[in-house]
Motif scaffolding. Structure first.
Motif, PDB file in Angstrom:
ATOM      1  N   THR A  76       0.610  -1.240   0.082  1.00 15.46           N
ATOM      2  CA  THR A  76       0.049   0.043   0.005  1.00 15.46           C
ATOM      3  C   THR A  76       0.912   1.284  -0.039  1.00 15.46           C
ATOM      4  N   THR A  77       1.903   1.342   0.834  1.00 12.13           N
ATOM      5  CA  THR A  77       2.795   2.313   1.083  1.00 12.13           C
ATOM      6  C   THR A  77       3.482   2.718  -0.413  1.00 12.13           C
ATOM      7  N   ILE A  78       3.974   1.779  -0.924  1.00 10.56           N
ATOM      8  CA  ILE A  78       4.922   1.824  -2.111  1.00 10.56           C
ATOM      9  C   ILE A  78       3.934   2.207  -3.356  1.00 10.56           C
ATOM     10  N   ASN A  79       2.908   1.569  -3.422  1.00 10.44           N
ATOM     11  CA  ASN A  79       2.026   1.967  -4.580  1.00 10.44           C
ATOM     12  C   ASN A  79       1.311   3.191  -4.496  1.00 10.44           C
ATOM     13  N   ASN A  80       1.146   3.678  -3.059  1.00 10.02           N
ATOM     14  CA  ASN A  80       0.716   5.011  -3.136  1.00 10.02           C
ATOM     15  C   ASN A  80       1.825   6.296  -3.397  1.00 10.02           C
ATOM     16  N   GLU A  81       3.019   5.601  -3.111  1.00 11.23           N
ATOM     17  CA  GLU A  81       4.123   6.383  -3.314  1.00 11.23           C
ATOM     18  C   GLU A  81       4.159   6.734  -4.975  1.00 11.23           C
ATOM     19  N   LEU A  82       4.140   5.434  -5.646  1.00 13.04           N
ATOM     20  CA  LEU A  82       4.295   5.564  -7.192  1.00 13.04           C
ATOM     21  C   LEU A  82       3.208   6.257  -7.839  1.00 13.04           C
ATOM     22  N   TYR A  93       3.953   7.348 -15.312  1.00 13.91           N
ATOM     23  CA  TYR A  93       2.513   6.484 -14.775  1.00 13.91           C
ATOM     24  C   TYR A  93       3.472   5.289 -14.110  1.00 13.91           C
ATOM     25  N   ALA A  94       2.709   4.327 -13.772  1.00 17.93           N
ATOM     26  CA  ALA A  94       3.342   3.251 -12.763  1.00 17.93           C
ATOM     27  C   ALA A  94       2.698   1.843 -13.064  1.00 17.93           C
ATOM     28  N   PHE A  95       3.579   0.725 -12.747  1.00 15.06           N
ATOM     29  CA  PHE A  95       2.773  -0.418 -12.526  1.00 15.06           C
ATOM     30  C   PHE A  95       3.236  -1.046 -10.884  1.00 15.06           C
ATOM     31  N   ALA A  96       2.243  -1.355 -10.393  1.00 17.52           N
ATOM     32  CA  ALA A  96       2.130  -1.537  -8.747  1.00 17.52           C
ATOM     33  C   ALA A  96       2.881  -2.847  -8.500  1.00 17.52           C
ATOM     34  N   THR A  97       3.177  -2.956  -7.313  1.00 18.15           N
ATOM     35  CA  THR A  97       3.626  -4.194  -6.812  1.00 18.15           C
ATOM     36  C   THR A  97       2.554  -4.703  -5.872  1.00 18.15           C
ATOM     37  N   LEU A  98       2.672  -6.085  -5.990  1.00 17.33           N
ATOM     38  CA  LEU A  98       1.786  -6.924  -4.836  1.00 17.33           C
ATOM     39  C   LEU A  98       2.526  -7.685  -3.806  1.00 17.33           C
ATOM     40  N   PRO A  99       1.646  -7.598  -2.575  1.00 14.98           N
ATOM     41  CA  PRO A  99       2.342  -8.333  -1.451  1.00 14.98           C
ATOM     42  C   PRO A  99       2.117  -9.888  -1.283  1.00 14.98           C
ATOM     43  N   LEU A 100       3.036 -10.413  -2.551  1.00 17.32           N
ATOM     44  CA  LEU A 100       2.785 -11.972  -2.843  1.00 17.32           C
ATOM     45  C   LEU A 100       3.140 -12.957  -1.655  1.00 17.32           C
ATOM     46  N   SER A 101       3.493 -12.380  -0.525  1.00 20.97           N
ATOM     47  CA  SER A 101       3.718 -13.501   0.379  1.00 20.97           C
ATOM     48  C   SER A 101       2.703 -13.329   1.398  1.00 20.97           C
ATOM     49  N   LEU A 111      -6.080  -1.029  -6.196  1.00 16.94           N
ATOM     50  CA  LEU A 111      -5.205  -0.261  -7.263  1.00 16.94           C
ATOM     51  C   LEU A 111      -6.285   0.669  -8.306  1.00 16.94           C
ATOM     52  N   LYS A 112      -7.354   0.249  -8.206  1.00 17.30           N
ATOM     53  CA  LYS A 112      -8.432   0.891  -9.089  1.00 17.30           C
ATOM     54  C   LYS A 112      -8.625   2.123  -8.819  1.00 17.30           C
ATOM     55  N   THR A 113      -8.505   2.602  -7.614  1.00 14.04           N
ATOM     56  CA  THR A 113      -8.580   3.923  -7.133  1.00 14.04           C
ATOM     57  C   THR A 113      -7.225   4.783  -7.427  1.00 14.04           C
ATOM     58  N   LEU A 114      -6.222   4.218  -7.957  1.00  9.12           N
ATOM     59  CA  LEU A 114      -5.004   4.937  -8.336  1.00  9.12           C
ATOM     60  C   LEU A 114      -5.067   5.007  -9.626  1.00  9.12           C
ATOM     61  N   PRO A 115      -5.440   6.536 -10.441  1.00  9.46           N
ATOM     62  CA  PRO A 115      -5.479   6.198 -11.714  1.00  9.46           C
ATOM     63  C   PRO A 115      -4.357   6.255 -12.652  1.00  9.46           C
ATOM     64  N   HIS A 116      -3.241   6.247 -12.011  1.00  7.99           N
ATOM     65  CA  HIS A 116      -1.641   6.294 -12.942  1.00  7.99           C
ATOM     66  C   HIS A 116      -1.487   4.997 -12.669  1.00  7.99           C
ATOM     67  N   ILE A 117      -1.718   4.020 -12.197  1.00  7.47           N
ATOM     68  CA  ILE A 117      -1.302   2.512 -11.991  1.00  7.47           C
ATOM     69  C   ILE A 117      -2.117   1.810 -13.163  1.00  7.47           C
ATOM     70  N   LYS A 118      -1.184   1.413 -14.050  1.00  5.04           N
ATOM     71  CA  LYS A 118      -1.393   1.056 -15.341  1.00  5.04           C
ATOM     72  C   LYS A 118      -1.400  -0.669 -15.427  1.00  5.04           C
ATOM     73  N   GLY A 119      -1.017  -1.252 -14.541  1.00  8.58           N
ATOM     74  CA  GLY A 119      -0.660  -2.562 -14.349  1.00  8.58           C
ATOM     75  C   GLY A 119       0.215  -3.144 -13.230  1.00  8.58           C
ATOM     76  N   ILE A 120       0.525  -4.153 -13.136  1.00  8.26           N
ATOM     77  CA  ILE A 120       1.315  -4.738 -11.902  1.00  8.26           C
ATOM     78  C   ILE A 120       2.822  -5.502 -12.284  1.00  8.26           C
ATOM     79  N   ILE A 121       3.722  -5.128 -11.605  1.00  9.03           N
ATOM     80  CA  ILE A 121       4.967  -5.921 -11.895  1.00  9.03           C
ATOM     81  C   ILE A 121       4.889  -7.210 -11.074  1.00  9.03           C
ATOM     82  N   LEU A 122       5.449  -8.332 -11.649  1.00 12.40           N
ATOM     83  CA  LEU A 122       5.157  -9.733 -11.094  1.00 12.40           C
ATOM     84  C   LEU A 122       6.487 -10.592 -11.322  1.00 12.40           C
ATOM     85  N   GLY A 123       7.103 -10.974 -10.057  1.00  8.00           N
ATOM     86  CA  GLY A 123       8.260 -12.113 -10.388  1.00  8.00           C
ATOM     87  C   GLY A 123       7.772 -13.428 -10.625  1.00  8.00           C
TER      88      GLY A 123
END
Ligand code: URA
Ligand code: ZN
Length: 375
Positions: free
Chosen positions: A108-114, A126-134, A147-159
């Motif tokens: 949440t903190t990092i995605n808000n920062e992005l 613009y940004a791709f968000a990160t997910l708390p996968l653990s 993430l849908k409330t963050l209009p500049h987030i256009k996707g997510i990055i995934l390992g």
């Protein structure tokens, strides 16, 4: 003078200051190692092989200067390389290593920062968000919905590890479902490479060359192939996956992967469709679901990417701030120009940005796919 067509960088990373503070608080990989000489940048101990106490601290891992965490540096880099807009993403290893209960609050903190970096730089970031996968799947889904409330987030990055067992893990089904229903692009990116034993006893003499040039692309190739083999794209035909480094080796190996499936007795032939293995063929999935970045440093790689997914689905990237010039003070990065030239060469055009296909790869495709307003 005609206006230059926009250039969009969809593979460009940042370690926001809060993430660096997290790494600084740790003593096991990944962590940030401050040096006694404060005039030198801290070292990022990112791979297990970096954590080698027999080496002096200033030779371990990689130097992490301000270009890794500062948005001002990113904007300067963009200006120097005529990049109109960047879609930034947290760099590896994201939040994979966190205890389950800590992942959601950091995501949440990092995605808000992005999002706020994007809001402060309209048309540029613009940004791709990160997910708390653990964290438990429910918490991951909650973050995806948010993430849908963050209009500049256009996707997510995934390992490539998913929830810990890889991307063919059925426990990921609700996550794929949520990403599909929220129309979020998945940017698949490597981190873990291959077992270091494959690099042999002299690996330390070659720095990061073997893990980055070969480990990363094979890791990505295996992760995607496992997704396809397990039927993820049959169950979620609307998923859109952008694969880093022009798909690792997927464009080159797709024929071989497909042939191995056709000759694998383990897969019963589907009597209705006369197919073995996944219902949707590898070529169909590559054409319908897969986007490839253009971070491959050669025209050969770009041509292979275009041939497999189509020129509308290849997107320019830099991998900034990785691969900086080795000499201090060089403003123009060779890694960037190699990729720009590769796009031109892959299009058989002349000069950076030549040809309609090059214009699409350099910016048009990203603008259309992500609905960006650039400038
Ligand atoms: N590029 C990345 O994105 N990550 C690395 O660790 C190295 C290169
Ligand atoms: Zn990258």
């Amino acid at each position: 003078m005609p206006k230059e067509p926009p250039v969009v960088d969809i593979h460009t990373h940042i370690y926001p200051p809060t993430y660096l503070s997290l790494l600084r608080s740790r003593k096991t990989v990944p962590y940030l190692l401050d040096l006694a000489d404060k005039t030198l940048p801290p070292r990022l101990i990112i791979l297990p092989s970096d954590d080698d106490p027999s080496l002096p601290p200033e030779s371990r891992g990689r130097p992490i200067d301000v270009s890794y965490s500062s948005i001002e540096e990113k904007l300067k880099f963009m200006t120097n390389h005529h990049i109109t807009t960047s879609v930034i993403s947290l760099a590896n290893p994201w939040l994979d290593f966190l205890p389950p209960e800590e992942g959601p609050k950091w995501a949440t903190t990092i995605n808000n920062e992005l999002e706020s970096l994007s809001t402060c730089n309209p048309g540029k970031i613009y940004a791709f968000a990160t997910l708390p996968l653990s964290a438990p799947p429910q918490a991951i889904i909650q973050e995806i919905s948010r993430l849908k409330t963050l209009p500049h987030i256009k996707g997510i990055i995934l390992g490539t590890t998913g929830l810990g067992s890889g991307l063919d893990d059925p426990a990921l089904n609700p996550i794929w479902s949520s990403l599909q229903s929220h129309s979020l692009l998945i940017f698949l990116h490597p981190h873990y490479g291959l077992p270091s034993s494959l690099y042999g006893p002299r690996a330390h003499e070659y720095g990061h060359v073997l893990p980055l040039s070969l480990g990363f692309p094979m890791e990505t190739t295996i992760a995607f192939t496992r997704m396809w083999l397990s039927g993820v794209f049959d169950r979620y035909p609307g998923l859109k996956l952008l694969i880093a480094h022009s798909g690792g080796t997927i464009p080159f190996l797709a024929g071989r992967i497909d042939s191995c499936v056709q000759h694998e007795r383990h897969f019963p032939e589907d009597q209705g469709t006369k197919t073995r293995g996944p219902i949707r063929s590898l070529d169909t999935v590559l054409k319908d679901n897969i986007y490839l970045d253009a971070v491959i440093y050669s025209g050969t790689g770009i041509r292979a990417a275009i041939e497999k997914v189509g020129v509308e689905k290849v997107l320019f990237g830099t991998d900034h701030p990785f691969f900086p010039p080795l000499e201090e003070g060089e403003k123009k990065w060779k890694s960037v120009f190699t990729n720009l030239d590769a796009v031109t060469e892959g299009q058989d055009g002349e000069g950076a940005g030549a040809g309609a296909g090059a214009g699409k790869i350099l910016g048009g495709n990203a603008i259309e796919l992500l609905g960006l307003e650039v400038g």
